[in-house]
Design a protein around this motif. Structure first.
Motif, PDB file in Angstrom:
ATOM      1  N   ILE A  98      -6.409  -3.799   7.694  1.00 27.62           N
ATOM      2  CA  ILE A  98      -7.751  -3.139   8.087  1.00 27.62           C
ATOM      3  C   ILE A  98      -8.498  -2.745   6.769  1.00 27.62           C
ATOM      4  CG2 ILE A  98      -8.673  -1.000   9.279  1.00 27.62           C
ATOM      5  CD1 ILE A  98      -5.916  -0.804  10.798  1.00 27.62           C
ATOM      6  N   THR A  99      -8.124  -2.054   5.760  1.00 30.43           N
ATOM      7  CA  THR A  99      -8.776  -1.705   4.848  1.00 30.43           C
ATOM      8  C   THR A  99      -7.792  -1.320   3.590  1.00 30.43           C
ATOM      9  OG1 THR A  99     -10.551  -0.143   4.007  1.00 30.43           O
ATOM     10  CG2 THR A  99      -8.714   0.794   5.261  1.00 30.43           C
ATOM     11  N   ALA A 100      -8.405  -1.453   2.349  1.00 26.78           N
ATOM     12  CA  ALA A 100      -7.670  -0.639   1.303  1.00 26.78           C
ATOM     13  C   ALA A 100      -8.285   0.207   0.340  1.00 26.78           C
ATOM     14  CB  ALA A 100      -6.899  -2.007   0.437  1.00 26.78           C
ATOM     15  N   HIS A 101      -7.913   1.238  -0.388  1.00 29.38           N
ATOM     16  CA  HIS A 101      -8.845   2.184  -1.002  1.00 29.38           C
ATOM     17  C   HIS A 101      -7.704   2.697  -2.103  1.00 29.38           C
ATOM     18  CE1 HIS A 101      -7.128   4.741   2.075  1.00 29.38           C
ATOM     19  NE2 HIS A 101      -7.144   5.428   1.019  1.00 29.38           N
ATOM     20  N   LYS A 102      -8.615   3.155  -2.980  1.00 24.41           N
ATOM     21  CA  LYS A 102      -7.771   3.770  -4.382  1.00 24.41           C
ATOM     22  C   LYS A 102      -7.439   5.210  -3.778  1.00 24.41           C
ATOM     23  CE  LYS A 102      -9.903   1.237  -7.872  1.00 24.41           C
ATOM     24  NZ  LYS A 102      -8.607   0.440  -8.397  1.00 24.41           N
ATOM     25  N   VAL A 103      -6.365   5.640  -4.182  1.00 22.78           N
ATOM     26  CA  VAL A 103      -5.928   7.200  -3.693  1.00 22.78           C
ATOM     27  C   VAL A 103      -7.045   8.217  -4.363  1.00 22.78           C
ATOM     28  CG1 VAL A 103      -4.163   8.858  -3.946  1.00 22.78           C
ATOM     29  CG2 VAL A 103      -3.589   6.638  -3.490  1.00 22.78           C
ATOM     30  N   THR A 161     -10.147  -9.740   8.482  1.00 18.85           N
ATOM     31  CA  THR A 161     -11.414 -10.242   8.904  1.00 18.85           C
ATOM     32  C   THR A 161     -12.283 -10.583   7.812  1.00 18.85           C
ATOM     33  OG1 THR A 161     -12.300  -7.957   8.943  1.00 18.85           O
ATOM     34  CG2 THR A 161     -11.234  -8.942  10.940  1.00 18.85           C
ATOM     35  N   GLU A 162     -13.259 -11.321   8.072  1.00 18.65           N
ATOM     36  CA  GLU A 162     -14.394 -11.576   6.829  1.00 18.65           C
ATOM     37  C   GLU A 162     -14.864 -10.145   6.492  1.00 18.65           C
ATOM     38  OE1 GLU A 162     -18.460 -13.940   6.498  1.00 18.65           O
ATOM     39  OE2 GLU A 162     -16.985 -14.638   7.937  1.00 18.65           O
ATOM     40  N   MET A 163     -15.170  -9.256   7.482  1.00 16.15           N
ATOM     41  CA  MET A 163     -15.622  -7.938   6.954  1.00 16.15           C
ATOM     42  C   MET A 163     -14.700  -7.163   6.032  1.00 16.15           C
ATOM     43  SD  MET A 163     -17.846  -6.564  10.257  1.00 16.15           S
ATOM     44  CE  MET A 163     -17.947  -5.119   9.483  1.00 16.15           C
ATOM     45  N   GLY A 164     -13.276  -7.393   6.574  1.00 13.85           N
ATOM     46  CA  GLY A 164     -12.382  -6.828   5.664  1.00 13.85           C
ATOM     47  C   GLY A 164     -12.313  -7.236   4.261  1.00 13.85           C
ATOM     48  N   VAL A 165     -12.474  -8.640   4.121  1.00 14.35           N
ATOM     49  CA  VAL A 165     -12.320  -9.278   2.892  1.00 14.35           C
ATOM     50  C   VAL A 165     -13.388  -8.397   1.893  1.00 14.35           C
ATOM     51  CG1 VAL A 165     -12.884 -11.088   1.300  1.00 14.35           C
ATOM     52  CG2 VAL A 165     -11.519 -11.726   3.465  1.00 14.35           C
ATOM     53  N   GLY A 166     -14.727  -8.198   2.204  1.00 11.86           N
ATOM     54  CA  GLY A 166     -15.526  -7.797   1.627  1.00 11.86           C
ATOM     55  C   GLY A 166     -15.207  -6.345   1.151  1.00 11.86           C
ATOM     56  N   ARG A 167     -14.679  -5.421   2.373  1.00 14.51           N
ATOM     57  CA  ARG A 167     -14.453  -4.082   2.286  1.00 14.51           C
ATOM     58  C   ARG A 167     -13.380  -3.930   1.135  1.00 14.51           C
ATOM     59  NH1 ARG A 167     -14.473  -3.048   7.093  1.00 14.51           N
ATOM     60  NH2 ARG A 167     -12.522  -3.875   7.641  1.00 14.51           N
ATOM     61  N   ILE A 168     -12.194  -4.683   1.242  1.00 18.23           N
ATOM     62  CA  ILE A 168     -11.165  -4.545   0.314  1.00 18.23           C
ATOM     63  C   ILE A 168     -11.594  -4.862  -1.071  1.00 18.23           C
ATOM     64  CG2 ILE A 168      -8.829  -5.251  -0.305  1.00 18.23           C
ATOM     65  CD1 ILE A 168      -8.703  -5.717   2.773  1.00 18.23           C
ATOM     66  N   MET A 169     -12.174  -5.974  -1.171  1.00 19.17           N
ATOM     67  CA  MET A 169     -12.764  -6.259  -2.558  1.00 19.17           C
ATOM     68  C   MET A 169     -13.620  -5.183  -3.121  1.00 19.17           C
ATOM     69  SD  MET A 169     -13.907 -10.159  -2.194  1.00 19.17           S
ATOM     70  CE  MET A 169     -14.403 -10.182  -3.784  1.00 19.17           C
ATOM     71  N   ARG A 170     -14.348  -4.657  -2.464  1.00 21.93           N
ATOM     72  CA  ARG A 170     -15.339  -3.506  -2.904  1.00 21.93           C
ATOM     73  C   ARG A 170     -14.689  -2.215  -3.134  1.00 21.93           C
ATOM     74  NH1 ARG A 170     -18.220  -3.571   1.246  1.00 21.93           N
ATOM     75  NH2 ARG A 170     -17.543  -1.760   2.351  1.00 21.93           N
ATOM     76  N   VAL A 216      -3.939   2.336  -1.632  1.00 22.72           N
ATOM     77  CA  VAL A 216      -3.273   2.423  -0.206  1.00 22.72           C
ATOM     78  C   VAL A 216      -3.921   1.329   0.625  1.00 22.72           C
ATOM     79  CG1 VAL A 216      -2.888   3.704   2.007  1.00 22.72           C
ATOM     80  CG2 VAL A 216      -3.040   5.011  -0.223  1.00 22.72           C
ATOM     81  N   ILE A 217      -3.074   0.397   1.018  1.00 19.63           N
ATOM     82  CA  ILE A 217      -3.187  -0.734   2.084  1.00 19.63           C
ATOM     83  C   ILE A 217      -3.076  -0.268   3.484  1.00 19.63           C
ATOM     84  CG2 ILE A 217      -2.938  -3.289   2.519  1.00 19.63           C
ATOM     85  CD1 ILE A 217      -2.143  -3.426  -0.437  1.00 19.63           C
TER      86      ILE A 217
END
Length: 86
Positions: A76-81, A17-26, A65-66
């Protein structure tokens, strides 16, 4: 079919989603706007550890982790471990 192969067989359905793009980039500190292409490349990497828990797939690679919804193929999201000592 193994869960990993199900995700890989439907990789063209991957989206966010558009919100997902921002969340993943951040969360990953990315400088690319095409986060879907970035995530696809990471998921397709042979070193990616893909497993399913409940309604989501988790794709671990390069200390990231994606998280992908198993039914809609939405990233949904991605983040650093986070390591326990941090």
């Amino acid at each position: 079919m193994e869960d990993k192969n199900i995700l890989l067989a439907h990789i063209e359905k991957l989206h966010t989603t558009e919100m997902g793009v921002g969340r993943i980039m951040r969360n990953l500190a990315l400088d690319t706007c095409d986060v879907v292409a970035y995530c696809k490349a990471k998921i397709l990497d042979p070193n990616c550890n893909i497993y399913r828990q409940g309604k989501n797939w988790y794709c671990e690679i390069d200390e990231n982790v994606i998280t992908v919804n198993a039914y809609s193929y939405t990233i949904i999201t991605a983040h650093k471990v986070k390591h326990k000592f941090e």
